[in-house]
Design a protein around this motif. Structure first.
Motif, PDB file in Angstrom:
ATOM      1  N   LEU A 287       0.826  -1.206   0.000  1.00 39.75           N
ATOM      2  CA  LEU A 287       0.000   0.000   0.000  1.00 39.75           C
ATOM      3  C   LEU A 287       0.861   1.256   0.000  1.00 39.75           C
ATOM      4  CD1 LEU A 287      -3.227   0.511   2.078  1.00 39.75           C
ATOM      5  CD2 LEU A 287      -1.528   2.318   1.976  1.00 39.75           C
ATOM      6  N   VAL A 288       1.912   1.267   0.824  1.00 42.67           N
ATOM      7  CA  VAL A 288       2.800   2.427   0.917  1.00 42.67           C
ATOM      8  C   VAL A 288       3.578   2.624  -0.378  1.00 42.67           C
ATOM      9  CG1 VAL A 288       4.850   3.353   2.074  1.00 42.67           C
ATOM     10  CG2 VAL A 288       3.006   2.336   3.422  1.00 42.67           C
ATOM     11  N   LEU A 289       4.019   1.517  -0.983  1.00 40.83           N
ATOM     12  CA  LEU A 289       4.912   1.594  -2.145  1.00 40.83           C
ATOM     13  C   LEU A 289       4.174   1.729  -3.471  1.00 40.83           C
ATOM     14  CD1 LEU A 289       7.327  -1.253  -0.995  1.00 40.83           C
ATOM     15  CD2 LEU A 289       7.797   1.205  -0.927  1.00 40.83           C
ATOM     16  N   THR A 290       2.873   1.428  -3.479  1.00 44.07           N
ATOM     17  CA  THR A 290       2.103   1.538  -4.713  1.00 44.07           C
ATOM     18  C   THR A 290       2.143   2.968  -5.235  1.00 44.07           C
ATOM     19  OG1 THR A 290       0.608  -0.273  -4.164  1.00 44.07           O
ATOM     20  CG2 THR A 290      -0.223   1.367  -5.684  1.00 44.07           C
ATOM     21  N   ALA A 291       2.372   3.106  -6.523  1.00 45.20           N
ATOM     22  CA  ALA A 291       2.468   4.408  -7.197  1.00 45.20           C
ATOM     23  C   ALA A 291       3.729   5.169  -6.818  1.00 45.20           C
ATOM     24  CB  ALA A 291       1.231   5.272  -6.918  1.00 45.20           C
ATOM     25  N   ALA A 292       4.623   4.519  -6.051  1.00 42.75           N
ATOM     26  CA  ALA A 292       5.860   5.191  -5.645  1.00 42.75           C
ATOM     27  C   ALA A 292       7.100   4.532  -6.240  1.00 42.75           C
ATOM     28  CB  ALA A 292       5.978   5.216  -4.124  1.00 42.75           C
ATOM     29  N   PHE A 320      -0.197   6.864   9.405  1.00 46.32           N
ATOM     30  CA  PHE A 320       0.929   6.980   8.492  1.00 46.32           C
ATOM     31  C   PHE A 320       0.603   7.933   7.342  1.00 46.32           C
ATOM     32  CE2 PHE A 320       3.926   5.572   5.222  1.00 46.32           C
ATOM     33  CZ  PHE A 320       5.107   5.611   5.953  1.00 46.32           C
ATOM     34  N   ALA A 321      -0.646   7.930   6.878  1.00 49.07           N
ATOM     35  CA  ALA A 321      -1.040   8.835   5.792  1.00 49.07           C
ATOM     36  C   ALA A 321      -0.902  10.291   6.211  1.00 49.07           C
ATOM     37  CB  ALA A 321      -2.482   8.540   5.369  1.00 49.07           C
ATOM     38  N   HIS A 322      -1.166  10.588   7.480  1.00 51.15           N
ATOM     39  CA  HIS A 322      -1.049  11.973   7.952  1.00 51.15           C
ATOM     40  C   HIS A 322       0.414  12.428   7.999  1.00 51.15           C
ATOM     41  CE1 HIS A 322      -5.190  12.955   8.764  1.00 51.15           C
ATOM     42  NE2 HIS A 322      -5.370  11.849   9.468  1.00 51.15           N
ATOM     43  N   LEU A 390       8.369   8.248  -0.032  1.00 52.46           N
ATOM     44  CA  LEU A 390       7.128   8.854   0.455  1.00 52.46           C
ATOM     45  C   LEU A 390       6.757  10.093  -0.349  1.00 52.46           C
ATOM     46  CD1 LEU A 390       7.081   8.466   4.324  1.00 52.46           C
ATOM     47  CD2 LEU A 390       6.374   6.905   2.521  1.00 52.46           C
ATOM     48  N   LYS A 391       7.736  10.823  -0.862  1.00 52.05           N
ATOM     49  CA  LYS A 391       7.427  11.959  -1.741  1.00 52.05           C
ATOM     50  C   LYS A 391       6.745  11.471  -3.013  1.00 52.05           C
ATOM     51  CE  LYS A 391      10.881  15.430  -0.381  1.00 52.05           C
ATOM     52  NZ  LYS A 391      12.095  16.160  -0.818  1.00 52.05           N
TER      53      LYS A 391
END
Length: 428
Positions: A287-292, A320-322, A390-391
């Motif tokens: 989820l965190v790495l998707t699109a990154a 984590f999203a915040h 994360l950017k």
């Protein structure tokens, strides 16, 4: 002589056939190995426990299509992305037509790994009049909540090209940038903006995101809605009413901004079919790495995450999203640790996030984050890698222009606010 020639020819043909069968078997083995490497129908034994993969079988053809569509998401212009993932073309009374996305189309276009429905693709749409579309909507099913932001925002459940660009900008832009823009254009200081002022806010923020800015310049009449009898942009109608005479407050827009981001996050979370409200640590990493990151980098990160009995709740995913909203401040704080020669421990990351955002990350969440971004296995955070990924995650591909920056946004906002002030003074 003839017999010897025939025998030689037969032997040669036989050798060629054997070689062909060997090459075919090798090719098939390579393909099966490639499919297995991508995690299709595998059974993994990790930490001494046998665990069957939860992934559904994906055919070789579908996997190739996924890779192709992920490249479109990552590298194509906003116009091509919209034309590829949109599924509806509405015929107008004057004979012209306009292309729209459904809310499901929008979610699919921002989420790698979800295939476009069969029969759709670049410039392939379901063409109909608005009356037929409304009847079909009553019978259709959706992955989205019927009372969610995405379902309610589209006029007749449809999202125009310019709504699409602005939705991408909302998802990629921290709320404090919008608050600054509102203050720049709110010339009388009453905390409200009119439609004309909001259009300036919208144009400035979209143009400041670089990749989306290129989409604003589109002259395609089927995207920008040339001709009469079109559908009004759903966002404008939602914010300012059917008659466009309402005013929009910062608080109302903040609520919309947060609700949209949380709705998309919930949809992403639900993709992993949470059990008892939680997803596995590896799914959190996805989820965190998707699109990154690309698929090869994804494999590298996932190898670091070992399966365990613990899992990640949606509340922890929200926390984590915040962090993404205050990523610049987190980056500055972590750089201070680096400049002082100190390593970033789990306790220090929790302290930094708490100091800049007020969010208290759970110990398990921080431990999982460290596992994902522990590059050399020394138990320390590779914070430059962490910030870079994360950017990319926050921007959702809108950071592709190297000329994009906060100063560009400020300059654009100042120029537009001066223009509005001159217009108002001129009217007086």
């Amino acid at each position: 002589m003839f017999t010897l020639a025939t025998a030689a020819a037969t032997a040669a043909l036989g050798g060629m056939y054997v070689l062909y069968r060997q090459l075919s078997a090798q090719g098939k083995g390579d393909e099966e190995a490639e499919v297995k490497e991508d995690g299709e129908e595998t059974v993994a034994k990790e930490t001494g426990q046998e665990e069957e993969s939860a992934k559904k079988h994906v055919s070789f053809h579908d996997r190739r299509m996924m890779n192709y569509e992920d490249r479109i998401r990552a590298y194509s212009t906003p116009e091509k992305i919209f034309r590829y993932f949109a599924t509806v073309k509405i015929l107008k009374p004057d004979g012209s037509s306009q292309i729209y996305m459904t809310p499901d189309d929008f979610f699919r276009c921002i989420t790698p790994g979800i295939l476009q429905p069969q029969g759709y693709g670049l410039d392939n749409y379901k063409t109909m009049k608005i009356e037929s579309w409304m009847k079909e909507q009553q019978r259709s099913s959706s992955v989205l909540s019927s009372d969610g932001i995405l379902s309610r925002m589209g006029h007749y459940g449809l999202i125009s090209y310019f709504d699409f660009l602005f939705l991408l900008t909302i998802l990629a832009t921290p709320m404090r940038n919008f608050e600054l823009a509102f203050k720049m254009f709110d010339l009388n200081g009453d905390g409200e903006v009119e439609l004309k002022e909001f259009e300036k806010v919208k144009a400035t923020l979209v143009s400041s995101t670089g990749h989306a800015a290129a989409g604003v310049k589109s002259k395609n009449p089927q995207l920008v809605g040339k001709g009469s009898g079109g559908i009004e942009d759903g966002l404008i109608t939602q914010f300012f009413g059917e008659n466009k005479d309402k005013k929009l407050t910062v608080k109302e827009f903040r609520n919309f901004h947060e609700a949209l981001r949380m709705e998309v996050l919930q949809l992403e979370f639900n993709r992993f079919e949470p059990a008892s409200g939680c997803i596995a640590e590896k799914d959190f990493a996805r989820l965190v790495l998707t699109a990154a990151v690309n698929s090869q980098a994804m494999k590298k990160y996932l190898k670091r995450v070992q399966s365990s009995s613990q899992s990640i709740s949606f509340e922890e995913v929200q926390q984590f999203a915040h962090v993404l909203d205050c990523l610049s401040d987190v980056e500055t704080a972590l750089s201070m640790y680096s400049a002082a020669g100190a390593s970033v421990t789990q306790a220090e990351l929790k302290h930094v996030v708490k100091a800049v955002s007020g969010i208290q990350l759970s110990d398990h969440l921080v431990d999982t984050v460290f596992t994902i971004f522990d590059e050399n296995g020394d138990g320390q955070l590779s914070h430059s890698e962490f910030i870079k990924v994360l950017k990319s995650r926050r921007s959702r591909g809108l950071d592709k222009s190297s000329s994009v920056g906060f100063m560009k946004f400020v300059k654009g906002a100042v120029a537009c606010s001066i223009k509005i002030a001159e217009d108002k003074l001129g009217r007086k």
